[in-house]
Design a protein around this motif. Structure first.
Motif, PDB file in Angstrom:
ATOM      1  N   ARG A  63       0.971  -1.601  -0.005  1.00 50.68           N
ATOM      2  CA  ARG A  63      -0.256  -0.031   0.030  1.00 50.68           C
ATOM      3  C   ARG A  63       0.888   1.318  -0.419  1.00 50.68           C
ATOM      4  O   ARG A  63       0.153   2.403  -1.025  1.00 50.68           O
ATOM      5  CB  ARG A  63      -1.389   0.002   0.896  1.00 50.68           C
ATOM      6  CG  ARG A  63      -1.777  -1.029   1.177  1.00 50.68           C
ATOM      7  CD  ARG A  63      -3.563  -0.332   1.709  1.00 50.68           C
ATOM      8  NE  ARG A  63      -2.402  -0.312   3.481  1.00 50.68           N
ATOM      9  CZ  ARG A  63      -3.023  -1.827   3.941  1.00 50.68           C
ATOM     10  NH1 ARG A  63      -3.760  -3.158   3.548  1.00 50.68           N
ATOM     11  NH2 ARG A  63      -2.548  -2.556   4.902  1.00 50.68           N
ATOM     12  N   PHE A 110       2.200   1.863  -3.532  1.00 49.68           N
ATOM     13  CA  PHE A 110       1.836   2.302  -4.616  1.00 49.68           C
ATOM     14  C   PHE A 110       0.837   3.484  -4.480  1.00 49.68           C
ATOM     15  O   PHE A 110       0.599   4.258  -5.315  1.00 49.68           O
ATOM     16  CB  PHE A 110       0.827   1.392  -5.434  1.00 49.68           C
ATOM     17  CG  PHE A 110       1.616   0.204  -5.965  1.00 49.68           C
ATOM     18  CD1 PHE A 110       1.994  -0.015  -7.488  1.00 49.68           C
ATOM     19  CD2 PHE A 110       2.680  -0.656  -5.229  1.00 49.68           C
ATOM     20  CE1 PHE A 110       3.233  -0.768  -7.498  1.00 49.68           C
ATOM     21  CE2 PHE A 110       2.893  -2.147  -5.875  1.00 49.68           C
ATOM     22  CZ  PHE A 110       2.758  -1.984  -7.176  1.00 49.68           C
ATOM     23  N   ILE A 111       0.245   3.822  -3.365  1.00 46.02           N
ATOM     24  CA  ILE A 111      -0.773   4.668  -2.992  1.00 46.02           C
ATOM     25  C   ILE A 111       0.067   6.775  -2.830  1.00 46.02           C
ATOM     26  O   ILE A 111       0.033   6.783  -4.209  1.00 46.02           O
ATOM     27  CB  ILE A 111      -0.603   4.670  -1.733  1.00 46.02           C
ATOM     28  CG1 ILE A 111      -2.242   3.700  -1.128  1.00 46.02           C
ATOM     29  CG2 ILE A 111      -1.195   5.998  -0.960  1.00 46.02           C
ATOM     30  CD1 ILE A 111      -2.689   3.769   0.408  1.00 46.02           C
ATOM     31  N   LEU A 118      -0.486   6.942  -7.098  1.00 43.26           N
ATOM     32  CA  LEU A 118      -1.360   7.336  -7.667  1.00 43.26           C
ATOM     33  C   LEU A 118      -1.893   8.451  -6.687  1.00 43.26           C
ATOM     34  O   LEU A 118      -2.680   9.688  -7.692  1.00 43.26           O
ATOM     35  CB  LEU A 118      -2.463   6.367  -6.822  1.00 43.26           C
ATOM     36  CG  LEU A 118      -2.516   4.248  -7.322  1.00 43.26           C
ATOM     37  CD1 LEU A 118      -3.503   4.352  -6.162  1.00 43.26           C
ATOM     38  CD2 LEU A 118      -2.637   4.375  -8.599  1.00 43.26           C
ATOM     39  N   ILE A 155      -0.590  11.574  -9.095  1.00 41.91           N
ATOM     40  CA  ILE A 155      -1.440  11.912 -11.132  1.00 41.91           C
ATOM     41  C   ILE A 155      -1.976  12.921 -11.018  1.00 41.91           C
ATOM     42  O   ILE A 155      -1.987  13.578 -12.169  1.00 41.91           O
ATOM     43  CB  ILE A 155      -2.324  10.962 -11.162  1.00 41.91           C
ATOM     44  CG1 ILE A 155      -0.899   9.659 -11.453  1.00 41.91           C
ATOM     45  CG2 ILE A 155      -2.931  10.939 -12.291  1.00 41.91           C
ATOM     46  CD1 ILE A 155      -1.815   7.545 -11.285  1.00 41.91           C
ATOM     47  N   TYR A 187      -0.787  17.598  -4.728  1.00 43.30           N
ATOM     48  CA  TYR A 187       0.102  16.577  -3.909  1.00 43.30           C
ATOM     49  C   TYR A 187      -0.446  16.605  -2.399  1.00 43.30           C
ATOM     50  O   TYR A 187      -0.689  15.532  -2.080  1.00 43.30           O
ATOM     51  CB  TYR A 187       1.299  16.544  -3.983  1.00 43.30           C
ATOM     52  CG  TYR A 187       1.817  15.274  -3.294  1.00 43.30           C
ATOM     53  CD1 TYR A 187       1.567  13.984  -3.643  1.00 43.30           C
ATOM     54  CD2 TYR A 187       2.937  15.292  -2.095  1.00 43.30           C
ATOM     55  CE1 TYR A 187       2.101  13.033  -3.381  1.00 43.30           C
ATOM     56  CE2 TYR A 187       3.466  14.120  -1.877  1.00 43.30           C
ATOM     57  CZ  TYR A 187       3.000  12.815  -2.528  1.00 43.30           C
ATOM     58  OH  TYR A 187       3.681  11.802  -2.223  1.00 43.30           O
ATOM     59  N   CYS A 194      -4.238  15.881  -1.566  1.00 48.10           N
ATOM     60  CA  CYS A 194      -4.430  15.082  -1.742  1.00 48.10           C
ATOM     61  C   CYS A 194      -4.678  13.888  -0.862  1.00 48.10           C
ATOM     62  O   CYS A 194      -4.777  13.013  -0.506  1.00 48.10           O
ATOM     63  CB  CYS A 194      -4.097  14.007  -3.532  1.00 48.10           C
ATOM     64  SG  CYS A 194      -4.644  15.098  -4.713  1.00 48.10           S
TER      65      CYS A 194
END
Length: 472
Positions: A412, A415-416, A419, A422, A444, A447
């Motif tokens: 987690r 990869f989080i 994402l 993006i 960022y 997010c």
């Protein structure tokens, strides 16, 4: 182990690796102005073979000393003697094989370059053992000073040689003098006097550990150098020059992270209680991932053709096409490096070897296919897919399976952050250059606040804690 001591050690290592990378960047900047892409291609081929031979000395004997300690002279002397013997044998093998390498690549200059590198290989086999002793003792300030001296030496020597018109020999001269300085300084500051001795009872344990490390290094070598080999053989020296410079730029942060974790992480992980190692590794991976993902995104946004032209010259614009794939891979290399250090600290370099050797054939095939289908862009895409995503998934699966840890818990944070980067990239990509970084960072942070608000809280707590420890 006191937090303040670890903090100071981490700051010294970060300082040393950052300064080293800055000087490498400055050296590449100057040489890119003075030399041709084909010169970078020739030395790039030589570095591929240098990397192959050093995998038998780097992260083997020195890593064993970090793992085992320096209290037992039998272990230390046996490790040192084996390392010198391996270095001497490999140096001779490199010198003997140099004509074949030169013939294969149709580059006669490789004979002389590899013979000089053979001498450097013997120096490195001793240097890595001395550095291992210093790392185990956590002599981070001395290691930082040595790195600074080496970096300044290499920059001055390579620049001076390039100004004299020595072409790719500028790299060879700078590297050789730097290795001499490194060997002398690590021997002096380690203040450890080795004896040439091989204890029969110790030998098998040293060799078993080193073979596991070599297996891991061999797999890493095949995976991490086959792209350069493929580009040089299939696409030529000029393409390799572009690819090699882009690779060095994208790997700067991962080099700093790997050095920090190998020198600080290995001895710390090795001395942690077993029941605390999993949680410690998770915290390290989580913080590294959330901090480095936006940095690589910013590098991608900033290094456009206009900036590359301004810094390196218009002849280097092709590096912009391969940077996205290499930066993507570099991020995963950073977040995976704590696991490598943990496995070595637990005496399981064999797991590193298993993963690297199993993925290496697929990586090599993907690089060849990428080179023929898409040139250097195709190779960079293959690097991102195989060495980035596939490697990460398989590496954590193997490690967590054998250590009985939760794989999903570690994947987690890997990869989080990607994402979460993006939206900021999409919003800021077409904005004016001056506002790109600020727009991305704002997006960022928004997010993170929405998806992982605990990270903001942790950063605030960490800042307060560091402030209290440093100034109160």
């Amino acid at each position: 182990m006191k937090t303040v001591s670890l903090l100071r050690g981490g700051l010294w290592i970060t300082y040393a690796t950052f300064v080293t990378r800055i000087f490498v960047f400055l050296s590449n900047l100057v040489l890119a102005r003075l030399l041709q892409p084909s010169d970078f291609g020739v030395i790039g081929i030589a570095y591929v073979f240098w990397s192959f031979f050093t995998l038998f000395t780097q992260d083997t004997a020195g890593a064993f000393i970090i793992y085992k300690g320096v209290d037992n002279p039998k272990y230390v002397n046996t490790t040192y003697t084996i390392s010198l013997g391996v270095g001497l044998g490999l140096g001779l093998l490199m010198a003997i094989s140099s004509p074949w390498v030169a013939s294969f690549f149709n580059e006669p200059a490789l004979v002389g370059i590899l013979i000089v590198f053979a001498f450097n290989l013997l120096l490195s086999s001793a240097t890595y053992v001395y550095s291992g002793v210093m790392t185990r003792r956590m002599q981070y300030q001395a290691l930082a000073n040595i790195s600074l001296a080496n970096s300044i030496t290499r920059l001055l020597c390579t620049t001076g040689a390039a100004l004299l018109g020595l072409g790719y020999w500028s790299f060879v001269i700078g590297d050789t003098i730097s290795w001499i300085v490194n060997a002398l300084l690590t021997r002096y500051y380690s203040r450890h006097r080795f004896r040439l001795q091989i204890d029969p009872e110790i030998r098998s344990e040293v060799l078993t550990f080193c073979f596991g490390s070599v297996g891991a290094s061999l797999g890493f070598y095949l995976s991490f150098n086959a792209d350069n080999f493929t580009v040089g053989k299939v696409l030529g020296n000029a393409s390799l020059g572009y690819y090699n410079l882009a690779y060095q730029l994208s790997m700067t942060l991962s080099g700093i992270s790997s050095a920090l974790l190998n020198q600080l992480g290995m001895p710390v992980f090795a001395q942690l209680p077993i029941d605390k190692q999993e949680n410690a590794l998770f915290k390290v991976v989580e913080q590294i991932a959330f901090l480095t993902a936006p940095i690589y995104a910013l590098i991608f946004l900033i290094l456009d053709p206009s900036v590359v032209t301004l810094i390196f010259g218009s002849q280097w614009i092709p590096i912009c096409t391969v940077l996205p794939g290499l930066l993507f891979y570099a991020y995963f290399r950073v977040v995976n490096s704590p696991l490598y250090s943990m496995l070595v600290a637990k005496g399981r370099p064999d797991l590193n070897a298993r993963v690297s050797l199993q993925i290496a054939p697929l990586a090599v095939l993907s690089f060849i296919a990428g080179a023929y289908q898409g040139g250097i862009i195709g190779v960079s895409i293959a690097v991102a897919a195989v060495l980035g995503i596939l490697w990460t998934l398989y590496y954590w699966w193997i490690a967590c399976k054998h250590l009985h840890w939760s794989m999903s818990r570690f994947l987690r944070p890997c990869f989080i952050p990607i994402l979460l980067s993006i939206p900021g990239l999409a919003i800021s990509f077409h904005l004016p250059f001056i506002v790109k970084p600020f727009t991305f960072l704002f997006a960022y942070l928004v997010c993170i606040q929405v998806v992982a608000p605990q990270q903001i809280v942790q950063y605030q707590a960490l800042i307060h804690k560091l402030y209290d420890r440093l100034f109160h």
